[in-house]
Design an enzyme around this catalytic site. Sequence first.
Site, PDB file in Angstrom:
ATOM      1  N   CYS A 183      29.894  43.608  34.554  1.00 23.03           N
ATOM      2  CA  CYS A 183      31.002  44.087  35.478  1.00 23.03           C
ATOM      3  C   CYS A 183      32.066  44.901  35.118  1.00 23.03           C
ATOM      4  O   CYS A 183      32.600  45.605  35.687  1.00 23.03           O
ATOM      5  CB  CYS A 183      31.541  42.651  36.092  1.00 23.03           C
ATOM      6  N   HIS A 207      35.956  38.197  35.828  1.00 20.43           N
ATOM      7  CA  HIS A 207      35.112  39.190  36.606  1.00 20.43           C
ATOM      8  C   HIS A 207      36.066  40.378  36.588  1.00 20.43           C
ATOM      9  O   HIS A 207      37.280  40.462  36.916  1.00 20.43           O
ATOM     10  CB  HIS A 207      34.695  38.681  38.018  1.00 20.43           C
ATOM     11  N   ASN A 226      32.563  45.236  45.084  1.00 22.57           N
ATOM     12  CA  ASN A 226      32.011  44.433  43.901  1.00 22.57           C
ATOM     13  C   ASN A 226      30.920  44.806  43.328  1.00 22.57           C
ATOM     14  O   ASN A 226      30.266  46.104  43.935  1.00 22.57           O
ATOM     15  CB  ASN A 226      31.786  43.025  44.504  1.00 22.57           C
TER      16      ASN A 226
END
Length: 670
Positions: free
Chosen positions: A414, A586, A607
């Site tokens: 990520c 994240h 995302n």
Amino acid sequence: MAHNLLPALVAVFALAGALAARPFTVIGALRKPDSPPVWPDSYEVEYTVSVPYMHTLQPGGLTFPVHIWWDGPELRYRYDVYGGMDSIGFDKKKGDTWNMYPRLTEMGCDAGNNTGGGPTRGLGLGLGWGRLRSGLGLGLLGEDDDDDTPDPPLPSIANWTFAGTGEVGSSEAYMWQYTEQHGGKTTAYVFYTSPAGHPLRFTMLGVNMITGTHLDEFIYDFSRFVPGPVEGKVFKLPQVCEDKLHPGAKVAGGGVSGGGGGSSNLAAQLALLAPSALLGSSRSSPARRASALASIRTAAESTIAANARFVDEHNARVAAAAAAATTNGGGGGGDGSSASDAPTFTLALNRFAHMTHAQWRAAYLGRKRSKPPPSGRTYYTRVLSDAQLPPEVDWRGTGADGPGVKDQCLCGSCYAFGATGAMQASWFLATGQSLSLSEQHLIDCTWDFGNSGCDGGDVEPALDYVLAAGGAAETPDYPYMGKNAWCRGPMVPGPHTPDPAAFEAAAAAARLDAKKHPNRSPVPVAAKFASYVHVAPRDEQAVMEALYLHGPLAVVLDGSEPDLTFYAEGVYHNKDCGQALEDTDHVVVLVGYGTTPEGVDYWIIRNSWSKYWGMDGYARITRKGNDCGVSTNAVFTTVDPAAAEAARAAAARLRKGEDADDAKGRQAEV
């Protein structure tokens, strides 16, 4: 080739002779044997595995070349992927296990020595093995649950039903079929074999036999099959693993660290996709296989049922709160919660439905800070007053949003998607060019800057590398693989490089080696940057201004709450979210902000869990109060002025050439 071909050829002719001696029924040009072929005790096999279902999740789907050596009498195997870029091996009698993977310019290795089962038992590895084993369990990995005995990679098809003849490429083939019923749904397996009894293709089509949640199709196209003894040196512990295992420092579980903090484990993942894994072990008894598969399906069904119940109960609370608000004339709070503190956002089952929360966290939350924040940060200085800020900003669908939502797949990357998101935005605003920058570049090349490939990392080390390396590559030049691979970008030493001189020597050797190996050929950078800038932590107006003036920002998030897994729409709010930097796990891209008609302020984030999560891959998160860390560590990049000017000039020349061509075309029409 390293193998002695004479025994293999003898075995081939022996097997062909045995098959020819069987009774046949004539079917056109082919004759049907009375029974399917039986695989020999030892063999070497190569195939390409494809998962067409992945086309819905990432361009090009999922395709990997696999090379396997299997020695049944000695209970040992080796799986190589991408020509050995990833490799796992196991020798039961010696107790050797290894998992080898690329780290910058050299191979890393996690190795162990014990007398238990394969790499899943012998190594305390990172995300790959632990994540996959916890998800799929024993019995599907070619390891017997009771005695740790490895099973062959090819399943026994002795009891399969003849289904006619077909073609694989230009070769005629026999088709052998096996079907299973799962809750009224049928899964069909077909094995195509040559008249000589060699594997040509294996397919599985039906509901996913483990999760039952979606249609799966696996295709294995075999390009090579050599029956017979396999030379022992194939299973020898690789030198890089030998060097780490014996003189190196032991780690928990008898393993040795690969020196990079994690491993790629692609070979391990593909071992789970071997045909025998799909069908259960071929060595175990049918009863044991059925028991193993049944227990796994039961666990998966229980997980899906639990997740479905969680989603339904959450949505019921949302509906009840909305009804109460309508009846009482009440409204929601400015932080996205209702007066009764019930949620106002909805959930839906998605591609994560079969995963427990622990499995999901291990697979998809990849932010991992490797060192304390540096003291020499550059912070953003505001230039607007609060009154000058627009009431809403939304970069979605613009050039600053780049190609939009991507998918990190089963890789804790990520941080790479956050870094490219910030760079793509600033490059567009500076040049007018909308690029897709390569996350794989940052996965492969930022180890010595503090990241750990697919085992996680952070935005700042990735950007530190980009500044040191002179830029970032584009995705078409450096496509995403969702695994650790060789660093093909500029190789520069970082703050964690133990020996810069040795690093430079290794980099020079890698550049020479790239001339022989295309998968190590260097990739040029496409966008150059001057710096990156932090926004003051928890300063909502400063983050809004930076987003408005400088485009999408890389931000951190506490993604550990279960309701975020199944977020569908609405303004996400969870009072239990952590906001401190150490609570975030994240990285996402902040692309907008706004306020609902009910007066709820929110952020818009992009995302990296594909378009099959949230609002086509995006989400709204409450902006007031607890924003789950969105405003804690926002970062944007600045473009190198000379590079920006060169890009604008190149674009102007291109437009001028196009205008000239258009003018010539109009004159020709006249």
